[in-house]
Structure formats: structure tokens, C-alpha cells
Design a protein around this motif. Structure first.
Motif, PDB file in Angstrom:
ATOM      1  N   SER A 207      40.362 -51.429   6.451  1.00  0.00           N
ATOM      2  CA  SER A 207      41.329 -51.632   5.375  1.00  0.00           C
ATOM      3  C   SER A 207      41.780 -50.286   4.834  1.00  0.00           C
ATOM      4  O   SER A 207      41.102 -49.261   5.014  1.00  0.00           O
TER       5      SER A 207
ATOM      6  N   LEU B  39      45.100 -54.471   5.920  1.00  0.00           N
ATOM      7  CA  LEU B  39      43.922 -54.868   6.677  1.00  0.00           C
ATOM      8  C   LEU B  39      44.261 -54.879   8.157  1.00  0.00           C
ATOM      9  O   LEU B  39      45.348 -55.312   8.566  1.00  0.00           O
TER      10      LEU B  39
ATOM     11  N   VAL C 144      33.948 -52.163   3.529  1.00  0.00           N
ATOM     12  CA  VAL C 144      34.468 -53.284   4.307  1.00  0.00           C
ATOM     13  C   VAL C 144      33.294 -54.080   4.852  1.00  0.00           C
ATOM     14  O   VAL C 144      32.382 -53.512   5.468  1.00  0.00           O
TER      15      VAL C 144
ATOM     16  N   PRO D 126      37.868 -56.899   2.925  1.00  0.00           N
ATOM     17  CA  PRO D 126      38.240 -55.487   2.795  1.00  0.00           C
ATOM     18  C   PRO D 126      37.716 -54.899   1.491  1.00  0.00           C
ATOM     19  O   PRO D 126      37.181 -55.607   0.635  1.00  0.00           O
TER      20      PRO D 126
ATOM     21  N   CYS E  35      37.033 -54.469  11.804  1.00  0.00           N
ATOM     22  CA  CYS E  35      38.020 -54.657  10.746  1.00  0.00           C
ATOM     23  C   CYS E  35      38.092 -53.358   9.947  1.00  0.00           C
ATOM     24  O   CYS E  35      37.073 -52.662   9.776  1.00  0.00           O
TER      25      CYS E  35
END
Lengths: 115, 115
Positions: B94, B32, B4, B25, B92
Motif C-alpha cells: 500500500s 493498494l 500491511v 493496508p 500486497c
């Protein structure tokens, strides 16, 4: 709502020794996932180990193992033969199996390895 | 599999400015997630996409926050009229819907400082 609690803000261990990090959680669900993630300083979070609540056998990954006590809602992480590279923040996390996909994290435990 | 990717890694802005972060991702991951992590705390869930659909939003995601995932690939998180309380690490993650669907892989994060 689900909550995750890590009651040890900091822990330290001598290199090559064993250390156990504690985690408790609260949920009304019967099936769920539990995780331990490691976050080294200024680096990304990586998965250490995971446990499915429907499995009675405790998960093991090399030097890392868990003690999953479903009735007590306890999920501790044992690190054997601690190495300097194990120094990091460790987060316990919960996720429902159905519905919401989000991870619910504890506050974290900072682990220091003493050479 | 390059992991990521998040951009930028660091962002310094003045209060009241708008900022936008990007997350790429792992390829073939259709889920996500965005999280926010303040100093010394565990990550808190913000929002979740499956493909291009935003399926879940936290109450933490105020009207000043908006996230998009056009075409189900990369995602952006925009904060309008930034406030000092927005200073945090934005993570973030995923995941896939395959065998390892319950594992979220994290990026290194974007650290936002609002002056």
C-alpha cells in the motif's frame, strides 16, 4: 515496456567489508523513480533506498548508497561495513512518475554475509 | 501504524479449488497493490486500486483471478479453479498520496501451494 535486470544472482561478502550490487534498466521515460528493496528470508520486503531520476545527487541512507548513472541506465547499490543482518534478497525496482503506479522488479540478488 | 497485514500466511489447496486472500493496508493509505512472486524471482505486478477503484490490471491476471476493495479499505484476491501454476507468494502493498506517495510498503505475503 520498462525492464529491470540484475545480472548477479548471488553475491557474498565478508562481514565489515563493502559490496556493490548491480542493476540496469531500460526505459524511454525521462523522469522516474528507482528503488532498492531488501527481502530477508521469510520476512516482508522493506525499502532500503530510493532515487528520483531528476536528482543528480546519489541517494544515501546510513551504510547504503547508490551510484546512479542516468545515461547508462545503471543503478547500483553499495553496502558499506556489511553486517550479518544485511543477508537477504535484494531487488532493484523501477516506477514511472506519471501514469502506471506499478513497480517493475529485477530478478534479485541473494547476498550472503560471511562472518 | 501496524503495517500491511495479509491473511492467511500460508494456504495449501487442491487443484480446482477456489481460494481467497485478504490484505489490510496501512490505515490512511488509499492505494493498494497486489503482486505475485514465484521462487527465485522478483515480484510481478497483478493489479492496483486507488480507493475502491481498480485502475490497472496486468495481463497476468487471468479470468480466474478477481480482486476487490470494497469501501476502499481492505482488499481480497480470489483465485478460482486453482492450477499448480498458481503456486506462488502473493504480496500486497500500500501507499499514500502524500509526501511519501512513491513508496510502497509490503506485507509479509500469502504463500499458496496448489497440490
Amino acid at each position: 515496456a520498462q525492464t529491470v535486470t540484475q545480472s548477479q544472482p548471488e553475491m557474498s561478502v565478508q562481514e565489515a567489508e563493502t559490496v556493490t550490487l548491480s542493476c540496469t534498466y531500460d526505459t524511454s521515460e525521462s523522469d522516474y523513480y528507482l528503488f532498492w528493496y531488501k527481502q530477508p528470508p521469510s520476512r516482508q520486503m522493506i525499502l532500503v533506498i530510493r532515487q528520483e531520476a531528476y536528482k543528480q545527487q546519489n541517494a544515501t541512507e546510513n551504510r547504503f548508497s547508490v551510484n546512479f548513472q542516468k545515461a547508462a541506465k545503471s543503478f547500483s547499490l553499495k553496502i558499506s561495513d556489511s553486517q550479518l543482518g544485511d543477508a537477504a534478497m535484494y531487488f532493484c525496482a523501477y516506477r514511472r512518475i506519471q501514469g502506471a503506479q506499478k513497480l517493475v522488479f529485477g530478478q534479485g540478488t541473494r547476498l550472503t554475509i560471511n562472518p | 501504524d501496524t503495517g500491511v497485514s495479509q491473511d492467511p500466511r500460508h494456504k495449501i489447496t487442491k487443484r480446482g479449488q477456489n481460494v481467497t486472500f485478504r490484505c489490510d493496508p496501512i490505515s490512511e493509505h488509499n492505494r493498494l497493490y497486489w503482486y505475485r512472486q514465484t521462487l527465485g524471482q522478483g515480484p510481478e505486478f497483478l493489479t492496483y486500486f486507488q480507493n475502491e477503484a481498480q485502475l490497472e490490471k496486468s495481463r497476468l491476471l487471468s479470468d480466474r483471478f478477481s480482486a476487490e476493495r470494497p469501501k476502499g479499505s481492505f482488499s481480497t484476491l480470489e483465485i478460482q479453479r486453482t492450477e499448480q501454476g498458481d503456486s506462488a507468494m502473493y504480496l500486497c502493498a500500500s501507499s499514500s498520496t502524500g509526501i511519501a506517495k512513491n513508496i510502497q510498503y509490503f506485507g509479509a505475503g500469502t504463500r499458496l501451494s496448489v497440490l
